[in-house]
Motif scaffolding. Structure first.
Motif, PDB file in Angstrom:
ATOM      1  N   VAL A 145     -16.951 -13.042  39.783  1.00  0.00           N
ATOM      2  CA  VAL A 145     -18.068 -13.584  39.003  1.00  0.00           C
ATOM      3  C   VAL A 145     -17.636 -13.659  37.538  1.00  0.00           C
ATOM      4  O   VAL A 145     -17.105 -12.680  37.001  1.00  0.00           O
ATOM      5  N   GLY A 146     -17.871 -14.788  36.899  1.00  0.00           N
ATOM      6  CA  GLY A 146     -17.585 -14.915  35.469  1.00  0.00           C
ATOM      7  C   GLY A 146     -18.893 -14.918  34.696  1.00  0.00           C
ATOM      8  O   GLY A 146     -19.874 -15.524  35.131  1.00  0.00           O
ATOM      9  N   ILE A 147     -18.900 -14.216  33.566  1.00  0.00           N
ATOM     10  CA  ILE A 147     -20.105 -14.208  32.720  1.00  0.00           C
ATOM     11  C   ILE A 147     -19.727 -14.681  31.322  1.00  0.00           C
ATOM     12  O   ILE A 147     -18.783 -14.173  30.703  1.00  0.00           O
ATOM     13  N   THR A 148     -20.470 -15.662  30.843  1.00  0.00           N
ATOM     14  CA  THR A 148     -20.338 -16.058  29.449  1.00  0.00           C
ATOM     15  C   THR A 148     -21.752 -16.108  28.874  1.00  0.00           C
ATOM     16  O   THR A 148     -22.731 -16.071  29.615  1.00  0.00           O
ATOM     17  N   ALA A 149     -21.850 -16.152  27.561  1.00  0.00           N
ATOM     18  CA  ALA A 149     -23.195 -16.123  26.975  1.00  0.00           C
ATOM     19  C   ALA A 149     -23.201 -16.847  25.640  1.00  0.00           C
ATOM     20  O   ALA A 149     -22.206 -16.867  24.920  1.00  0.00           O
ATOM     21  N   VAL A 197     -25.436 -16.927  30.204  1.00  0.00           N
ATOM     22  CA  VAL A 197     -26.603 -16.162  29.793  1.00  0.00           C
ATOM     23  C   VAL A 197     -27.068 -16.630  28.409  1.00  0.00           C
ATOM     24  O   VAL A 197     -26.266 -16.700  27.474  1.00  0.00           O
ATOM     25  N   GLY A 198     -28.346 -16.947  28.308  1.00  0.00           N
ATOM     26  CA  GLY A 198     -28.859 -17.351  27.002  1.00  0.00           C
ATOM     27  C   GLY A 198     -30.183 -18.063  27.104  1.00  0.00           C
ATOM     28  O   GLY A 198     -30.612 -18.450  28.204  1.00  0.00           O
ATOM     29  N   GLY A 199     -30.846 -18.220  25.971  1.00  0.00           N
ATOM     30  CA  GLY A 199     -32.161 -18.867  25.923  1.00  0.00           C
ATOM     31  C   GLY A 199     -32.097 -20.296  26.467  1.00  0.00           C
ATOM     32  O   GLY A 199     -31.119 -21.004  26.244  1.00  0.00           O
ATOM     33  N   LYS A 200     -33.161 -20.693  27.176  1.00  0.00           N
ATOM     34  CA  LYS A 200     -33.192 -22.048  27.746  1.00  0.00           C
ATOM     35  C   LYS A 200     -33.248 -23.102  26.635  1.00  0.00           C
ATOM     36  O   LYS A 200     -32.953 -24.265  26.838  1.00  0.00           O
ATOM     37  N   ALA A 229     -31.634 -10.415  33.460  1.00  0.00           N
ATOM     38  CA  ALA A 229     -31.251  -9.938  34.800  1.00  0.00           C
ATOM     39  C   ALA A 229     -32.315 -10.294  35.839  1.00  0.00           C
ATOM     40  O   ALA A 229     -32.007 -10.462  37.018  1.00  0.00           O
ATOM     41  N   ASP A 230     -33.563 -10.428  35.408  1.00  0.00           N
ATOM     42  CA  ASP A 230     -34.642 -10.762  36.361  1.00  0.00           C
ATOM     43  C   ASP A 230     -34.426 -12.125  37.015  1.00  0.00           C
ATOM     44  O   ASP A 230     -34.999 -12.415  38.068  1.00  0.00           O
ATOM     45  N   ASP A 231     -33.647 -12.982  36.384  1.00  0.00           N
ATOM     46  CA  ASP A 231     -33.439 -14.331  36.945  1.00  0.00           C
ATOM     47  C   ASP A 231     -32.405 -14.359  38.073  1.00  0.00           C
ATOM     48  O   ASP A 231     -32.253 -15.373  38.743  1.00  0.00           O
ATOM     49  N   LEU A 232     -31.660 -13.248  38.261  1.00  0.00           N
ATOM     50  CA  LEU A 232     -30.591 -13.259  39.275  1.00  0.00           C
ATOM     51  C   LEU A 232     -31.166 -13.218  40.695  1.00  0.00           C
ATOM     52  O   LEU A 232     -32.169 -12.556  40.941  1.00  0.00           O
ATOM     53  N   SER A 233     -30.492 -13.898  41.619  1.00  0.00           N
ATOM     54  CA  SER A 233     -30.863 -13.869  43.036  1.00  0.00           C
ATOM     55  C   SER A 233     -29.701 -13.311  43.842  1.00  0.00           C
ATOM     56  O   SER A 233     -28.557 -13.768  43.667  1.00  0.00           O
ATOM     57  N   ALA A 234     -29.990 -12.385  44.722  1.00  0.00           N
ATOM     58  CA  ALA A 234     -28.919 -11.722  45.490  1.00  0.00           C
ATOM     59  C   ALA A 234     -28.093 -12.733  46.289  1.00  0.00           C
ATOM     60  O   ALA A 234     -26.863 -12.596  46.389  1.00  0.00           O
ATOM     61  N   HIS A 282     -27.691 -20.794  34.963  1.00  0.00           N
ATOM     62  CA  HIS A 282     -28.115 -20.481  33.594  1.00  0.00           C
ATOM     63  C   HIS A 282     -29.251 -19.460  33.696  1.00  0.00           C
ATOM     64  O   HIS A 282     -30.293 -19.756  34.260  1.00  0.00           O
ATOM     65  N   VAL A 283     -29.020 -18.265  33.182  1.00  0.00           N
ATOM     66  CA  VAL A 283     -30.055 -17.224  33.281  1.00  0.00           C
ATOM     67  C   VAL A 283     -30.380 -16.687  31.891  1.00  0.00           C
ATOM     68  O   VAL A 283     -29.530 -16.687  30.995  1.00  0.00           O
TER      69      VAL A 283
END
Ligand code: SF4
Length: 286
Positions: A251-255, A209-212, A237-242, A233-234
């Protein structure tokens, strides 16, 4: 579905400090407040600040009363000219970046040719270079090495991986008589990379998660891709796809360092909604 969040994900010390300075300045002042460039590489935070009254400027304008210098710092020349301008200057440069600038200056004064490991187009590196003297050079990696003087002093862009410094040193010592090194790599970056690398070994997919446009976020994406775990790379939350989560158990999340906690929380909530009852959030890894 289980969700793991890297302990060091999100705002680092320097970013937290700069963002707090910006919000506090806007809150306590009725004057016009601006930052020179976006304060951090995260569009959502920059937008929040804009709403709070802190405008990101592309160039210096007489239209402000208080100008905040962002975490990456600025060049020595610009700093001097801003100090003479009629507006108030607040320096939110990360103290670790400031340290790298000071070491570059010190090495120059001690007569070393300064060698900076980093991305020459990154504002932090441009700032460090401005303190390093005319014969200073910036290299992106060990393969990028020019001819060097016999006395070389090294400083490093704070977000570089330590392996890149090791490779560079290995090469420099083969040709240079005297080498002085200031390891200015920031611990928070190294730690985040390590935690992320460990996380890739136990999850089915990784979300970074972070700025492009955030260099340290892109570094995390590269690391995850190299680990062969499916990685996305998102920014929000709007960028997530089911469908990314079909058949996924972990699921692992880093930012990146410029990702605020509220964006990470939004993402966790959205994954929980996608996974519905099958979802367990593990909170931050310790
Ligand atoms: S990553 Fe490190 S050097 Fe960069 S702003 Fe954060 S604390 Fe400072």
């Amino acid at each position: 579905m289980e969700i793991y969040i890297a302990k060091g994900a999100g705002f680092c010390f320097g970013v937290k400090r700069a963002v707090n300075i910006a919000f506090k300045t806007a809150e306590e002042s009725v004057k016009r407040v601006a930052t020179l460039g976006p304060i951090i590489h995260n569009p959502q935070v920059v937008e929040k600040l804009r709403k709070a009254g802190v405008k990101p400027l592309d160039r210096i304008s007489e239209d402000v009363d208080i100008l905040i210098v962002r975490t990456h710092g600025i060049t020595a020349e610009l700093y001097e000219s801003l100090r003479e301008a009629k507006f108030q200057l607040i320096d939110a440069t990360c103290p670790f970046v400031k340290k790298a600038q000071q070491y570059a200056k010190l090495l120059r004064e001690e007569g070393y040719q300064v060698l900076i490991l980093g991305d020459k187009d990154h504002p932090e590196v441009k700032g460090i270079l401005s303190y390093a003297g005319e014969n200073a050079v910036v290299v992106r990696d060990a393969d990028d090495m020019p001819m060097l003087d016999s006395r070389v002093g090294i400083v490093v862009q704070t977000t570089q991986p330590v392996e890149a410094l090791k490779r560079l040193l290995d090469k420099v010592v083969q040709t240079v008589k005297e080498v002085k090194v200031y390891n200015t790599i920031c611990n928070s970056t190294a730690l985040r990379l390590k935690e992320t690398e460990e996380m890739t070994r136990k999850v089915d997919i990784m979300l970074v998660v972070g700025g492009k446009n955030s260099a340290n976020t892109k570094q995390l994406v590269t690391l995850c891709n190299e680990s062969k775990v499916r990685t996305y790379h998102v920014e929000t939350a709007d960028d997530l796809s089911a469908e990314w989560f079909d058949g996924v158990e972990k699921v692992g999340i880093t930012a990146g360092a410029s990702t605020p906690d509220w964006i990470i929380s939004d993402i966790v909530r959205k994954i929980e909604a996608i996974g519905a009852l099958a979802c367990t959030s593990k909170g931050r890894e310790s």
